[in-house]
Scaffold this motif. Structure first.
Motif, PDB file in Angstrom:
ATOM      1  N   ASN B 115       0.834  -1.192   0.000  1.00  0.00           N
ATOM      2  CA  ASN B 115       0.000   0.000   0.000  1.00  0.00           C
ATOM      3  C   ASN B 115       0.876   1.253   0.000  1.00  0.00           C
ATOM      4  OD1 ASN B 115      -1.690   2.226   1.109  1.00  0.00           O
ATOM      5  ND2 ASN B 115      -3.224   0.590   1.139  1.00  0.00           N
ATOM      6  N   HIS B 116       0.570   2.131  -0.943  1.00  0.00           N
ATOM      7  CA  HIS B 116       1.339   3.371  -1.112  1.00  0.00           C
ATOM      8  C   HIS B 116       1.366   4.214   0.166  1.00  0.00           C
ATOM      9  CE1 HIS B 116       2.755   6.863  -3.449  1.00  0.00           C
ATOM     10  NE2 HIS B 116       1.871   7.574  -2.779  1.00  0.00           N
ATOM     11  N   LEU B 117       0.242   4.282   0.860  1.00  0.00           N
ATOM     12  CA  LEU B 117       0.175   5.137   2.047  1.00  0.00           C
ATOM     13  C   LEU B 117       1.009   4.561   3.186  1.00  0.00           C
ATOM     14  CD1 LEU B 117      -3.608   6.124   2.000  1.00  0.00           C
ATOM     15  CD2 LEU B 117      -1.657   7.370   1.096  1.00  0.00           C
ATOM     16  N   ALA B 119       3.577   2.819   2.794  1.00  0.00           N
ATOM     17  CA  ALA B 119       4.969   3.048   2.406  1.00  0.00           C
ATOM     18  C   ALA B 119       5.398   4.471   2.775  1.00  0.00           C
ATOM     19  CB  ALA B 119       5.149   2.805   0.907  1.00  0.00           C
ATOM     20  N   HIS B 120       4.506   5.446   2.605  1.00  0.00           N
ATOM     21  CA  HIS B 120       4.813   6.823   3.011  1.00  0.00           C
ATOM     22  C   HIS B 120       5.131   6.886   4.511  1.00  0.00           C
ATOM     23  CE1 HIS B 120       4.449   9.697  -0.219  1.00  0.00           C
ATOM     24  NE2 HIS B 120       3.255   9.281  -0.596  1.00  0.00           N
ATOM     25  N   VAL B 121       4.447   6.059   5.284  1.00  0.00           N
ATOM     26  CA  VAL B 121       4.689   6.030   6.731  1.00  0.00           C
ATOM     27  C   VAL B 121       6.033   5.369   7.023  1.00  0.00           C
ATOM     28  CG1 VAL B 121       3.872   5.139   8.956  1.00  0.00           C
ATOM     29  CG2 VAL B 121       2.211   5.934   7.233  1.00  0.00           C
ATOM     30  N   VAL B 140      -0.004  13.973   3.568  1.00  0.00           N
ATOM     31  CA  VAL B 140      -0.601  15.046   2.766  1.00  0.00           C
ATOM     32  C   VAL B 140       0.194  15.221   1.481  1.00  0.00           C
ATOM     33  CG1 VAL B 140      -1.925  16.455   4.357  1.00  0.00           C
ATOM     34  CG2 VAL B 140       0.545  16.545   4.478  1.00  0.00           C
ATOM     35  N   SER B 141      -0.526  15.117   0.358  1.00  0.00           N
ATOM     36  CA  SER B 141       0.136  15.269  -0.936  1.00  0.00           C
ATOM     37  C   SER B 141      -0.905  15.720  -1.950  1.00  0.00           C
ATOM     38  CB  SER B 141       0.738  13.935  -1.371  1.00  0.00           C
ATOM     39  OG  SER B 141      -0.296  13.094  -1.831  1.00  0.00           O
ATOM     40  N   GLY B 142      -0.494  15.727  -3.220  1.00  0.00           N
ATOM     41  CA  GLY B 142      -1.438  16.074  -4.271  1.00  0.00           C
ATOM     42  C   GLY B 142      -2.505  15.010  -4.458  1.00  0.00           C
ATOM     43  N   GLY B 143      -2.239  13.813  -3.966  1.00  0.00           N
ATOM     44  CA  GLY B 143      -3.177  12.717  -4.170  1.00  0.00           C
ATOM     45  C   GLY B 143      -3.893  12.257  -2.917  1.00  0.00           C
ATOM     46  N   HIS B 144      -3.348  12.587  -1.743  1.00  0.00           N
ATOM     47  CA  HIS B 144      -3.994  12.107  -0.519  1.00  0.00           C
ATOM     48  C   HIS B 144      -3.867  13.084   0.638  1.00  0.00           C
ATOM     49  CE1 HIS B 144       0.073  10.441  -0.757  1.00  0.00           C
ATOM     50  NE2 HIS B 144      -0.349   9.718  -1.770  1.00  0.00           N
ATOM     51  N   SER B 145      -4.809  12.995   1.537  1.00  0.00           N
ATOM     52  CA  SER B 145      -4.783  13.731   2.807  1.00  0.00           C
ATOM     53  C   SER B 145      -5.410  12.778   3.809  1.00  0.00           C
ATOM     54  CB  SER B 145      -5.619  15.000   2.740  1.00  0.00           C
ATOM     55  OG  SER B 145      -5.234  15.782   1.646  1.00  0.00           O
ATOM     56  N   THR B 310       8.137  13.041  -0.875  1.00  0.00           N
ATOM     57  CA  THR B 310       7.451  12.882  -2.155  1.00  0.00           C
ATOM     58  C   THR B 310       7.517  11.406  -2.552  1.00  0.00           C
ATOM     59  OG1 THR B 310       9.524  13.582  -3.137  1.00  0.00           O
ATOM     60  CG2 THR B 310       7.803  15.225  -3.007  1.00  0.00           C
ATOM     61  N   ASP B 311       6.765  11.024  -3.564  1.00  0.00           N
ATOM     62  CA  ASP B 311       6.706   9.610  -3.956  1.00  0.00           C
ATOM     63  C   ASP B 311       8.081   9.132  -4.416  1.00  0.00           C
ATOM     64  OD1 ASP B 311       4.071   9.804  -3.402  1.00  0.00           O
ATOM     65  OD2 ASP B 311       3.387   9.804  -5.495  1.00  0.00           O
ATOM     66  N   ASN B 312       8.472   7.969  -3.946  1.00  0.00           N
ATOM     67  CA  ASN B 312       9.780   7.424  -4.303  1.00  0.00           C
ATOM     68  C   ASN B 312       9.789   5.914  -4.115  1.00  0.00           C
ATOM     69  OD1 ASN B 312      11.080   6.701  -1.530  1.00  0.00           O
ATOM     70  ND2 ASN B 312      10.094   8.675  -1.232  1.00  0.00           N
TER      71      ASN B 312
HETATM   72 ZN    ZN Z   1       2.124   9.607  -2.352  1.00  0.00          ZN
END
Ligand code: ZN
Lengths: 218, 348
Positions: B115-117, B119-121, B140-145, B310-312
């Protein structure tokens, strides 16, 4: 040689394995929405069916379209990544040519596949089965005017029977045919093999925004 | 070179317009290669999915090799592959998933669809070490909050709230456009605000902060419209638009709501670590206000450096390594790309 061949530019996810003597295994599933799910397991299936290991592969052949973009990219991304990871060459073949290679016609013919949005990807072939010109995307009626009564293989003739009344087999490409065609081209005419680049034939749908609309009514 | 608790993981991320390939060993970052198609989208004022998907296909193999070179590794050194399975743009996700499957298949290694979110964590572990659990995460990003309670990033992530309309980053993009600033809007607004903008110049609305509103949901659509109305009124009156003040006041409204809700979530759940991730976490005002307000209530704030926010691909690899270490079952090779994957599913 052990050539892995697949095409994902139509609703078919078709995978085959060819050894020195010919095709060892083929696995095809037709589901226009699940290319991304079906391709990798399909590759595992043909390897298992032939009793071969991925490390025995000596090359990859992939259909480069034209075809609906998401499915097409699954095939090309898979081919490029396999070629990279296994350090083996990746050969591209026009998907319409794969369909054409399985046509048993006694004259010139054409191949038309579904481009969605009421259009077809298509190309005409001469009596020897050689493609005439580059593949194109057009409305079925326009294509029919150009073909004047030729037999048409591919799903286009099933979707638009009024425009293409002379439907020829096959309806969909077969990876076994792709494998045979690639093996023959490697032997006889390697220049005709393509790089693994997608034939999109359409620009992305994207509109540059005009002047911003005010949220308040003047 | 690797061991069971320090697996070397190759991570793929293609949920939006960044082609990310990262390599980690356990919680150690070895490489983080990113190719972006952001310039191709700028003239459209937003990410065009088909443009992004085409760019992913072209960038993928070269980006894998940049990552391997940085890490000083060969593909044969990889122990496992991880890939963003969702949420994100369907066609874009599909390219990354296809690549990850092919590499996993060719290398004979397990694959984890993640899951992308989550992964952000998880990415913060690469910079600040093991995440205290439970933690609170504000993404918080352009795609999620989203506001997430994270008892265990490998197995248990619980959504507390999210945006009911625009993502925070989207609001930044739209307001930047109103102000005639560039895309993506976040960095431009941040810069304009820092150029002498007064955050209290204009009292823009704070969405969903009434006593009866959902305490952990966000709404930025009304704020965006309020900014546009305010600017248009100025323009109609023939007055100059104080860009720095509008940017600062808008940014203050966003950041105020984000930090207030995040800290309330910490308090109500007895959590004393707040992680902030996603592209908007690079916003300087968000970082400052979060730390100030958190310190006042005894909460520690963790924010990865901007490149990891940012996404990576490194974030995906980081979560993959966490899953291997936690003994989570790998995904199957028929794993789908799921554009609306639920955050409660850490793996696909
Ligand atoms: Zn993202």
């Amino acid at each position: 040689m052990l050539l892995l061949a697949f095409d994902t530019a139509t609703p078919a996810v078709t995978v085959a394995l060819r050894g020195d003597e010919g095709v060892l295994a083929e696995h095809t599933e037709v589901d226009a929405r699940r290319h991304g799910e079906l391709l990798a397991p399909g590759i595992e299936k043909v390897l298992a069916a032939a009793g071969c290991s991925r490390t025995d592969l000596t090359g990859v052949a992939v259909g480069v379209g034209p075809g609906p973009f998401t499915g097409l990219r699954v095939g090309l991304m898979t081919a490029r990544a396999l070629g990279d990871a296994l350090d083996i060459p990746v050969h591209g073949v026009c998907t319409l040519d794969i369909v054409a290679a399985a046509v048993a016609a006694d004259g010139a013919f054409a191949v038309a596949t579904d481009a969605r949005r009421r259009e077809v990807y298509w190309a005409a072939y001469d009596v020897t089965g050689r493609r005439e010109g580059e593949p194109a995307v057009d409305r079925p009626a326009e294509v029919a005017d150009r073909l004047t009564g030729l037999g048409v293989a591919g799903q286009g003739s099933r979707l638009y029977p009024e425009q293409f009344p002379r439907a020829l087999d096959p309806e969909l490409p077969s990876a076994a045919v792709l494998a045979e065609l690639t093996a023959r081209l490697l032997r006889e005419d390697p220049e005709r093999l393509l790089p693994p680049e997608p034939l999109y034939l359409r620009r992305p749908d994207a509109v540059e925004p005009g002047a911003r609309k005010a949220v308040t009514q003047a | 070179m690797s061991s069971a608790d320090q697996p070397i993981v190759l991570g793929f991320e293609t949920s939006c317009d960044e082609t990310g390939v990262g390599i980690v060993r356990g919680t150690e970052l070895l490489a983080d290669a990113v190719a972006t198609s952001v310039n191709e989208h700028a003239r459209f004022g937003g990410v065009v999915p088909e443009v992004a998907s085409r760019a992913h296909l072209e960038a993928m193999v070269p980006t894998v090799h940049r990552a391997l070179e940085t890490a000083g590794l060969k593909l044969g050194d990889i122990d496992a592959v991880a890939v963003t399975a969702g949420p994100g743009l369907a066609g874009a996700l599909l390219v990354g998933v296809a690549a990850a499957k092919a590499y996993a298949l060719a290398l004979g290694k397990p694959i984890f669809g993640v899951n992308h979110l989550a992964a952000h964590v998880c990415v913060d572990q690469l910079e600040h070490g093991k995440l205290p659990q439970p933690a609170m995460a504000l993404l918080v990003s352009g795609g999620h909050s989203s506001l997430l309670l994270v008892p265990d990033v490998a197995t248990d992530v619980r959504p507390l709230g999210g945006t009911i309309d625009d993502a925070a980053g989207e609001a930044f993009d739209k307001v930047a456009r109103v102000l005639g600033l560039g895309f993506p809007g976040g960095p431009h607004i941040d810069r304009a605000a820092r150029e002498g903008g007064d955050p209290d110049a204009i009292a823009f609305p704070r969405g969903l902060t009434g006593p009866r509103d959902a305490p952990f949901d966000f709404s930025f659509s009304g704020l965006k419209t309020a900014v546009a109305r305010w600017v248009e009124a100025k323009q109609r009156a023939g007055e100059p638009v104080p860009v720095a003040d509008v940017a600062a006041s808008f940014q203050e409204a966003v950041v105020d709501v984000l930090t207030r809700k995040a800290l309330r979530a910490c308090k109500e759940n007895g959590v004393d670590h707040l992680l902030i991730g996603g592209g908007v976490a690079a916003n300087s005002r968000l970082r400052t206000m979060a730390v100030e307000r958190a310190e006042a209530v005894g909460v520690r704030v963790r924010v990865p450096r901007p490149g990891l926010c940012t996404d990576n691909g490194a974030m995906v690899a980081a979560l993959g390594a966490e899953l291997v270490a936690a003994g989570v079952e790998p995904s199957r090779l028929d794993l789908p790309a799921d554009s609306s994957m639920l955050i409660t599913d850490v793996t696909a």
